[in-house]
Design an enzyme around this catalytic site. Structure first.
Site, short mmCIF file in Angstrom:
data_model
loop_
_atom_site.label_atom_id
_atom_site.label_comp_id
_atom_site.label_asym_id
_atom_site.label_seq_id
_atom_site.Cartn_x
_atom_site.Cartn_y
_atom_site.Cartn_z
N ARG A 193 15.13 -24.84 -25.46
CA ARG A 193 16.21 -25.32 -26.30
C ARG A 193 15.96 -25.03 -27.77
O ARG A 193 16.88 -24.77 -28.52
CB ARG A 193 16.39 -26.82 -26.09
CG ARG A 193 17.52 -27.39 -26.93
CD ARG A 193 17.96 -28.71 -26.43
NE ARG A 193 16.94 -29.72 -26.65
CZ ARG A 193 17.11 -31.00 -26.35
NH1 ARG A 193 18.24 -31.40 -25.80
NH2 ARG A 193 16.16 -31.87 -26.58
N TYR A 194 14.72 -25.14 -28.17
CA TYR A 194 14.35 -24.85 -29.56
C TYR A 194 13.68 -23.48 -29.56
O TYR A 194 12.91 -23.17 -28.65
CB TYR A 194 13.35 -25.89 -30.07
CG TYR A 194 13.83 -27.32 -30.01
CD1 TYR A 194 14.80 -27.77 -30.91
CD2 TYR A 194 13.32 -28.20 -29.08
CE1 TYR A 194 15.21 -29.10 -30.87
CE2 TYR A 194 13.74 -29.53 -29.03
CZ TYR A 194 14.68 -29.97 -29.94
OH TYR A 194 15.09 -31.28 -29.90
N ARG B 208 9.60 -23.58 -29.19
CA ARG B 208 8.85 -24.35 -28.20
C ARG B 208 9.60 -24.42 -26.87
O ARG B 208 10.83 -24.52 -26.87
CB ARG B 208 8.49 -25.75 -28.70
CG ARG B 208 9.59 -26.54 -29.38
CD ARG B 208 8.94 -27.43 -30.44
NE ARG B 208 9.78 -28.57 -30.85
CZ ARG B 208 10.73 -28.46 -31.80
NH1 ARG B 208 11.01 -27.29 -32.35
NH2 ARG B 208 11.40 -29.54 -32.15
N CYS C 33 5.34 -37.30 -9.10
CA CYS C 33 4.66 -38.18 -10.04
C CYS C 33 3.88 -39.22 -9.24
O CYS C 33 4.27 -39.56 -8.13
CB CYS C 33 5.67 -38.92 -10.90
SG CYS C 33 6.74 -37.79 -11.80
N CYS D 248 9.49 -43.41 -11.69
CA CYS D 248 10.14 -44.39 -12.56
C CYS D 248 11.64 -44.40 -12.26
O CYS D 248 12.25 -43.35 -12.13
CB CYS D 248 9.92 -44.01 -14.02
SG CYS D 248 8.19 -43.65 -14.38
N CYS E 182 14.04 -42.46 -14.78
CA CYS E 182 13.61 -41.11 -15.17
C CYS E 182 14.79 -40.21 -15.56
O CYS E 182 15.79 -40.14 -14.86
CB CYS E 182 12.85 -40.47 -14.02
SG CYS E 182 12.30 -38.80 -14.39
N ARG F 42 14.74 -37.08 -15.45
CA ARG F 42 14.80 -35.95 -14.51
C ARG F 42 14.94 -36.44 -13.06
O ARG F 42 14.54 -35.75 -12.12
CB ARG F 42 13.55 -35.08 -14.65
CG ARG F 42 13.40 -34.45 -16.01
CD ARG F 42 13.01 -32.97 -15.98
NE ARG F 42 12.97 -32.45 -17.33
CZ ARG F 42 11.90 -32.52 -18.14
NH1 ARG F 42 10.78 -33.08 -17.71
NH2 ARG F 42 11.95 -32.03 -19.36
N ASP G 156 18.78 -41.30 -22.00
CA ASP G 156 19.77 -40.25 -21.76
C ASP G 156 20.79 -40.75 -20.74
O ASP G 156 20.49 -41.65 -19.96
CB ASP G 156 19.08 -39.01 -21.16
CG ASP G 156 18.25 -38.27 -22.18
OD1 ASP G 156 18.69 -38.15 -23.33
OD2 ASP G 156 17.14 -37.81 -21.82
N ASP H 278 18.90 -37.81 -27.63
CA ASP H 278 18.94 -36.41 -27.23
C ASP H 278 20.39 -35.95 -27.18
O ASP H 278 21.18 -36.47 -26.40
CB ASP H 278 18.34 -36.30 -25.82
CG ASP H 278 17.31 -35.21 -25.74
OD1 ASP H 278 17.39 -34.26 -26.53
OD2 ASP H 278 16.43 -35.31 -24.86
N LYS I 195 16.99 -33.28 -30.32
CA LYS I 195 16.77 -34.70 -30.61
C LYS I 195 17.22 -35.00 -32.04
O LYS I 195 16.92 -34.24 -32.95
CB LYS I 195 15.29 -35.03 -30.48
CG LYS I 195 14.80 -34.94 -29.05
CD LYS I 195 13.32 -35.25 -28.98
CE LYS I 195 12.79 -35.01 -27.59
NZ LYS I 195 12.90 -33.59 -27.17
C1 LIG Z 1 11.92 -32.91 -26.72
C2 LIG Z 1 11.92 -31.50 -26.37
C3 LIG Z 1 11.00 -30.61 -26.94
C4 LIG Z 1 9.91 -31.06 -27.89
O1 LIG Z 1 10.43 -31.58 -29.04
P1 LIG Z 1 9.48 -32.17 -30.18
O2 LIG Z 1 10.41 -32.83 -31.09
O3 LIG Z 1 8.76 -30.99 -30.75
O4 LIG Z 1 8.52 -33.10 -29.51
C5 LIG Z 1 11.08 -29.29 -26.59
N1 LIG Z 1 12.02 -28.83 -25.75
C6 LIG Z 1 12.93 -29.66 -25.18
C7 LIG Z 1 13.93 -29.10 -24.25
C8 LIG Z 1 12.91 -31.02 -25.47
O5 LIG Z 1 13.81 -31.84 -24.92
S1 SF4 Z 2 9.54 -40.71 -16.29
FE1 SF4 Z 2 10.07 -39.32 -14.59
S2 SF4 Z 2 8.74 -37.56 -14.86
FE2 SF4 Z 2 7.88 -39.21 -16.09
S3 SF4 Z 2 6.38 -40.20 -14.71
FE3 SF4 Z 2 8.30 -41.31 -14.52
S4 SF4 Z 2 9.32 -40.35 -12.76
FE4 SF4 Z 2 7.72 -38.95 -13.44
#
Ligand SMILES: *Cc1c(COP(=O)(O)O)cnc(C)c1O
Ligand code: SF4
Length: 345
Positions: free
Chosen positions: A89-90, A93, A102, A106, A109, A111, A270, A307, A312
């Site tokens: 996305r960025y 990174r 996991c 959670c 979560c 995801r 989210d 987000d 973010k």
């Molecule tokens: C949060 C996130 C990051 C890392 O962001 P930082 O602000 O550098 O911690 C990188 N990629 C994605 C897709 C993210 O959601």
């Molecule tokens: S928040 Fe989601 S990815 Fe993170 S430990 Fe919990 S279940 Fe796993």
């Protein structure tokens, strides 16, 4: 098998065990378990003091997970995924998803759907393409290992990935996002730390949500990482009924510093299907941030972020307190700009 792997195998996964231990009615939870898996490590289970407490809410399924309040996820990471397992996305990174499991699942979560759909995901099948993608993108300098939990992998599998990333000249920083220090502190073995030490600069961001999670075991896990030269940060998620309370959040942030963990983010939840019962308002988050400001060290104060599709975004409180009076931040800053030497005060 290492001790931590035995702990994971001994996790609570069935409704029968849950009913037996806590004497609750299993029927309302049956359909939830059919949709979303449950797994609670023996250690994390031992932190539950009573039914419905903040630890319980984080790991035990809830009938509200079936509510249709949020029909789909707020942003689809798949759209940001150029190749399987990479979220980009960025420009500089990327997130590399290396596990779909996991130690403890959670309930909130972000995801949740991904983890559900990727059951049996094997990083070995997609890692070659993911690594080639990162190699080709020379603007990427920071790789964030995520999942699921990257520390669900064995030391050997994780090290293979670290070796391959460290061969890429433009990769400067490697980060690991893991909740293992919180839900499976046994995972942070001296052997793991010795291995990780070979791949600096390496950072770990973990995920404490409540002061009850700061125990001798989880403290030891974090301190071990720090002693291996790994700065440890914390990303908390603001959760209704868990930590949507200024006193709880304050205690959490302060205690984190004492175990040498630096609060990094408080995430606004989210929009994720199956998590609507954890939602709080942004106002509530701002109130918490306003109460932290001035009361605790800047070292212990994280960014409160939401987000959005572009990334973010930090959220700041609207008001500040001065001499017990609430001032509008906008007015206050306006004055400072108008009268830079304080002549207007
Ligand atoms: C949060 C996130 C990051 C890392 O962001 P930082 O602000 O550098 O911690 C990188 N990629 C994605 C897709 C993210 O959601
Ligand atoms: S928040 Fe989601 S990815 Fe993170 S430990 Fe919990 S279940 Fe796993």
């Amino acid at each position: 098998m290492e001790q931590w792997q035995k702990s994971v195998s001994g996790s609570l996964t069935s409704l029968e065990e849950l009913t037996e231990r806590f004497g609750i009615d299993p029927e309302p939870l049956r359909p939830v378990l059919e949709r979303y898996r449950m797994r609670i490590t023996p250690y994390y289970l031992s932190l539950i003091q009573e039914v419905g407490d903040p630890i319980w809410r984080q790991c035990v399924p809830d009938p509200h997970e079936l509510e249709e309040g949020i029909p789909f996820d707020s942003f689809d990471e798949a759209e940001l995924s150029p190749v399987r397992g990479v979220v980009h996305r960025y420009p500089n990174r990327v997130v590399l998803l290396i596990s779909s499991t996991c130690p403890t699942f959670c309930r909130f979560c972000m995801r949740k759907s991904w983890i559900k759909s990727q059951r049996g995901f094997n990083i070995n099948e997609s890692i070659d393409r993911a690594i080639r993608y990162i190699e080709k993108n020379t603007a990427v300098r920071d790789v964030i290992l995520s999942g699921g939990d990257p520390l669900s992998l064995s030391d050997g599998s994780l090290e293979d990935i670290l070796i391959r990333l460290r061969r890429i000249p433009h990769i400067e920083i490697i980060r690991i996002g893991s909740r293992a220090p919180v839900t499976l502190p046994d995972r942070i073995t001296l052997k793991l730390c010795r291995m990780l030490k070979g791949y600096h600069p390496l950072y770990v961001n973990t995920h404490f949500n409540h002061p009850l999670e700061i125990t001798p075991q989880s403290s030891k896990a974090c301190i071990r990482l720090v002693e291996a030269g790994i700065p440890v940060g914390n990303q908390t998620v603001l959760l209704k009924g868990v930590n949507d309370d200024p006193a709880v959040m304050k205690e959490l942030m302060q205690k984190l510093l004492t175990i040498r963990v630096k609060p990094y983010y408080i995430h606004h939840l989210d929009l994720v299907k199956g998590t609507s019962h954890f939602r709080t308002s942004i106002e509530q988050g701002k109130t918490i941030m306003a109460s932290l400001r001035g009361q605790i060290s800047g070292m212990a104060t994280p960014y409160y972020v939401i987000d959005l599709p572009k990334g973010k975004v930090p959220i700041l409180p609207d008001d500040i307190k001065k001499d017990g009076k609430v001032l509008s931040l906008r007015n206050y800053l306006g004055k400072m700009i108008e009268y830079p030497d304080g002549a207007g005060e």
